[in-house]
Design a protein around this motif. Structure first.
Motif, PDB file in Angstrom:
ATOM      1  N   GLU A 165       3.092   5.474   1.778  1.00  0.00           N
ATOM      2  CA  GLU A 165       2.303   6.274   0.838  1.00  0.00           C
ATOM      3  C   GLU A 165       1.169   7.016   1.534  1.00  0.00           C
ATOM      4  O   GLU A 165       0.632   7.987   0.991  1.00  0.00           O
ATOM      5  CB  GLU A 165       1.739   5.365  -0.261  1.00  0.00           C
ATOM      6  CG  GLU A 165       2.806   4.717  -1.122  1.00  0.00           C
ATOM      7  CD  GLU A 165       2.218   3.762  -2.138  1.00  0.00           C
ATOM      8  OE1 GLU A 165       1.893   4.226  -3.244  1.00  0.00           O
ATOM      9  OE2 GLU A 165       2.081   2.556  -1.802  1.00  0.00           O
ATOM     10  N   LYS A 166       0.804   6.574   2.722  1.00  0.00           N
ATOM     11  CA  LYS A 166      -0.242   7.234   3.522  1.00  0.00           C
ATOM     12  C   LYS A 166       0.314   7.683   4.866  1.00  0.00           C
ATOM     13  O   LYS A 166      -0.426   7.850   5.840  1.00  0.00           O
ATOM     14  CB  LYS A 166      -1.429   6.288   3.724  1.00  0.00           C
ATOM     15  CG  LYS A 166      -2.236   6.023   2.454  1.00  0.00           C
ATOM     16  CD  LYS A 166      -3.443   5.150   2.738  1.00  0.00           C
ATOM     17  CE  LYS A 166      -4.420   5.129   1.568  1.00  0.00           C
ATOM     18  NZ  LYS A 166      -3.848   4.570   0.338  1.00  0.00           N
ATOM     19  N   SER A 199      -0.604  -3.733  -2.885  1.00  0.00           N
ATOM     20  CA  SER A 199      -1.467  -2.728  -3.513  1.00  0.00           C
ATOM     21  C   SER A 199      -1.009  -1.332  -3.128  1.00  0.00           C
ATOM     22  O   SER A 199      -1.124  -0.383  -3.905  1.00  0.00           O
ATOM     23  CB  SER A 199      -2.925  -2.941  -3.099  1.00  0.00           C
ATOM     24  OG  SER A 199      -3.067  -2.833  -1.685  1.00  0.00           O
ATOM     25  N   ASP A 200      -0.474  -1.192  -1.898  1.00  0.00           N
ATOM     26  CA  ASP A 200       0.092   0.071  -1.442  1.00  0.00           C
ATOM     27  C   ASP A 200       0.907  -0.181  -0.189  1.00  0.00           C
ATOM     28  O   ASP A 200       0.880  -1.263   0.396  1.00  0.00           O
ATOM     29  CB  ASP A 200      -0.989   1.127  -1.187  1.00  0.00           C
ATOM     30  CG  ASP A 200      -2.043   0.687  -0.182  1.00  0.00           C
ATOM     31  OD1 ASP A 200      -1.881  -0.394   0.432  1.00  0.00           O
ATOM     32  OD2 ASP A 200      -3.032   1.417   0.000  1.00  0.00           O
ATOM     33  N   THR A 209      -4.095  -3.828   3.478  1.00  0.00           N
ATOM     34  CA  THR A 209      -3.771  -2.617   2.734  1.00  0.00           C
ATOM     35  C   THR A 209      -3.311  -1.552   3.731  1.00  0.00           C
ATOM     36  O   THR A 209      -3.478  -1.698   4.942  1.00  0.00           O
ATOM     37  CB  THR A 209      -4.989  -2.099   1.963  1.00  0.00           C
ATOM     38  OG1 THR A 209      -5.989  -1.676   2.911  1.00  0.00           O
ATOM     39  CG2 THR A 209      -5.574  -3.165   1.046  1.00  0.00           C
TER      40      THR A 209
END
Length: 229
Positions: A206-207, A201-202, A167
């Motif tokens: 996004e982070k 999932s990501d 992730t």
């Protein structure tokens, strides 16, 4: 009257304190065949006044000409990821110096036709799948090859059932632990702009703001990959 002036001077030269070596890390963004993460990536880079490196594949240029122009105008370094998104080490490819040279030249031409700008003479093969023949052929064409051990785990999808899947949070933790260990001499963190097939999932983009803040808090300077060479 004679005046005497007293002088003092050191018998030994004062030691010169060595400045600490700057800690540098390069964020590189792989634009293969999906532009989902481009707006968020460019926003984070702009907010933090960062210059990084985008590796752009010919498939991305053909699918997303507007986004390609945005990358070219971002102020970051734009490098090549060949003209096709195929695995260059897969069976069925006849890989020789001419094939690599022509593939790199075509990507140069397509990027210039789209943006009016030149690609830097840095590249890596799609999915980081390369062998000595591929790398040596690129060098003869004037390109320096950028490798990442383990490839871009941010592009591994759930459908692959791979043990390499992580992730975004797990990737951030792994990369920071590796940097803190002091093992890598040239530190490169690959980030995907998205994938066209498969799911995650990501994504790291996004982070990205979290990743950037953590790197800066740890004292790292975020630079284009050419600044590590």
């Amino acid at each position: 009257t004679t005046l005497f002036r007293s002088l003092t001077f050191p018998l030994f030269a004062e030691p010169v304190k060595a400045l600490p070596v700057a800690k540098k890390v390069a964020l590189i963004f792989d634009a293969v065949d999906c532009a989902d993460g481009v707006p968020e990536i460019l926003q984070v880079l702009k907010q933090n006044h960062l210059k990084t490196t985008f590796f752009i594949n010919g498939e991305f240029i053909r699918r997303y000409p507007e986004e390609t122009v945005q990358l070219a105008l971002s102020g970051s370094e734009c490098a090549s990821m060949f003209f096709t998104a195929a695995d260059l080490t897969a069976k069925g490819f006849i890989i020789d110096e001419e094939f690599i040279r022509r593939g790199l030249a075509r990507n140069e031409d397509d990027f210039f036709a789209c943006t009016g700008k030149e690609l830097s003479l840095l590249w890596h093969a799609p999915y980081y799948k390369a062998n000595p023949t591929v790398i040596n052929a690129g060098q003869k064409a004037g390109y320096a090859y950028i490798s990442v051990a383990g490839g871009n785990k941010d592009a591994v999808v759930l459908e692959s059932n791979s043990s390499e899947y992580r992730t975004a949070s797990q990737l951030i933790e792994e990369y920071l632990q590796e940097l803190k260990s002091g093992k890598p001499t040239l530190s490169v963190i690959p980030v995907s702009t998205g994938v066209s097939s498969g799911t995650r999932s990501d994504f790291l983009y996004e982070k990205l703001n979290l990743l950037v803040n953590l790197l800066l808090d740890c004292g790292y300077e975020i630079v284009p990959v050419s600044s590590l060479r």
